[in-house]
Scaffold this motif. Structure first.
Motif, PDB file in Angstrom:
ATOM      1  N   GLU A  55       0.806  -1.216   0.000  1.00 12.60           N
ATOM      2  CA  GLU A  55       0.000   0.000   0.000  1.00 12.60           C
ATOM      3  C   GLU A  55       0.842   1.269   0.000  1.00 12.60           C
ATOM      4  O   GLU A  55       1.950   1.317   0.546  1.00 12.60           O
ATOM      5  N   ASP A  56       0.272   2.301  -0.593  1.00 13.55           N
ATOM      6  CA  ASP A  56       0.849   3.632  -0.462  1.00 13.55           C
ATOM      7  C   ASP A  56       0.514   4.144   0.933  1.00 13.55           C
ATOM      8  O   ASP A  56      -0.648   4.148   1.342  1.00 13.55           O
ATOM      9  N   SER A  57       1.527   4.546   1.667  1.00  8.70           N
ATOM     10  CA  SER A  57       1.325   5.062   3.016  1.00  8.70           C
ATOM     11  C   SER A  57       2.494   5.958   3.373  1.00  8.70           C
ATOM     12  O   SER A  57       3.542   5.944   2.713  1.00  8.70           O
ATOM     13  N   VAL A  58       2.327   6.721   4.439  1.00  7.98           N
ATOM     14  CA  VAL A  58       3.398   7.596   4.906  1.00  7.98           C
ATOM     15  C   VAL A  58       4.637   6.774   5.234  1.00  7.98           C
ATOM     16  O   VAL A  58       5.760   7.112   4.837  1.00  7.98           O
ATOM     17  N   THR A  59       4.444   5.679   5.940  1.00  9.30           N
ATOM     18  CA  THR A  59       5.584   4.855   6.336  1.00  9.30           C
ATOM     19  C   THR A  59       6.188   4.129   5.142  1.00  9.30           C
ATOM     20  O   THR A  59       7.412   4.019   5.030  1.00  9.30           O
ATOM     21  N   GLY A  60       5.345   3.670   4.235  1.00 10.71           N
ATOM     22  CA  GLY A  60       5.861   3.016   3.037  1.00 10.71           C
ATOM     23  C   GLY A  60       6.734   3.947   2.212  1.00 10.71           C
ATOM     24  O   GLY A  60       7.815   3.569   1.752  1.00 10.71           O
TER      25      GLY A  60
END
Length: 267
Positions: free
Chosen positions: A25-30
């Motif tokens: 997933e696209d995420s801040v942490t990713g």
């Protein structure tokens, strides 16, 4: 891998790997993990102490091509199709086992040990090419934080040999308390209080207090009903023996802290 000195000691890292969906997933942490390698010297090998590799004594992945283990259930099919085909590090596994034994830790190289998702999920984002040898290391939930800090201390010389030591776990990890319907939920007060307390100890180098987290930290049992996701922090910390620097802070589902720290120190 030879024990040739590296130009400078690599840092050690603690990263929170969160949900396995971090791999997709696209995420801040990713996105943060995607850019992390640009801030590190390129290692000759990576050693990951994972919250999902559990054993009474240290086990080390010793196969030439460890399998990708999908040690979770109920996620989209695309996640189970992922592989992380990084080479193993059999020779390094033997060297590390010898060092751990010299430190009084009965380490066992295991040619059948796979890369669990605590290993491959963050590495797939950080070193996407999967072209750096990887060594997985188990933790021991029946042992305390001091034991894991000592385990990290035994690994410290590897940092002068181009090995990046990573502890992969979760800074706050209580799956039963997650707000699964709202990934962007504000952190719960108790979760934030625990994370703030522990981050302050990490950043000020208060090892004794942090190692006694279960007795001293607010909401310790609520933040970690079981300790396995916090113990990799102490492996990474012990490998440097110095205070940590926060390099990432994020929350998901209200109670999942995805904080990360970088440790520098004499190896």
């Amino acid at each position: 891998m030879s024990a040739t000195p590296y130009p400078a000691a690599l840092p050690s890292l603690f990263v929170s790997h969160g949900s396995p969906l971090l791999a997709l997933e696209d995420s801040v942490t990713g996105r943060w993990l995607d850019g992390l390698a640009a801030h590190l010297p390129r290692p000759r090998a990576v050693l990951v102490a994972s919250a999902h590799a559990l054993a009474a004594a240290p086990r080390l992945s010793a196969g030439a091509a460890p399998a990708t283990l999908h040690d979770f259930g109920g996620f989209p099919a695309a996640l189970y199709a992922l592989r992380y085909p990084a080479p193993g590090a059999p020779a390094l596994a033997q060297q590390v086992a010898e060092r751990l034994r010299a430190a009084g830790l009965e380490a066992v190289p295991d040619r059948a040990m796979p890369f669990d998702h605590g290993v491959w999920v963050p590495l797939r984002r950080v070193f996407a090419a999967a072209d750096i040898p990887v060594l997985a290391l188990s933790i021991s939930p029946q042992r305390d934080a001091r034991w894991h800090y000592a385990l990290g201390q035994a690994l410290a010389p590897l940092r002068n040999e181009g090995v990046l030591v990573i502890g992969s776990g979760g800074f706050v990890h209580n799956l039963g308390a997650l707000d699964w319907h709202n990934r962007d939920a504000e952190p719960a007060a108790w979760a934030h209080a625990f994370a703030q307390w522990l981050a302050e100890r990490v950043c000020s180098g208060q090892t004794d207090a942090a190692q006694d987290w279960l007795a001293r930290a607010p909401y310790a049992r609520q933040a970690h009903p079981t300790p396995e996701h916090l113990l990799p922090l102490f492996v990474a910390w012990g490998a440097a023996g110095a205070a940590g620097t926060p390099i990432h802070e994020a929350w998901e589902y209200g109670t999942l802290a995805l904080h990360a720290f970088r440790f520098e120190g004499n190896a």
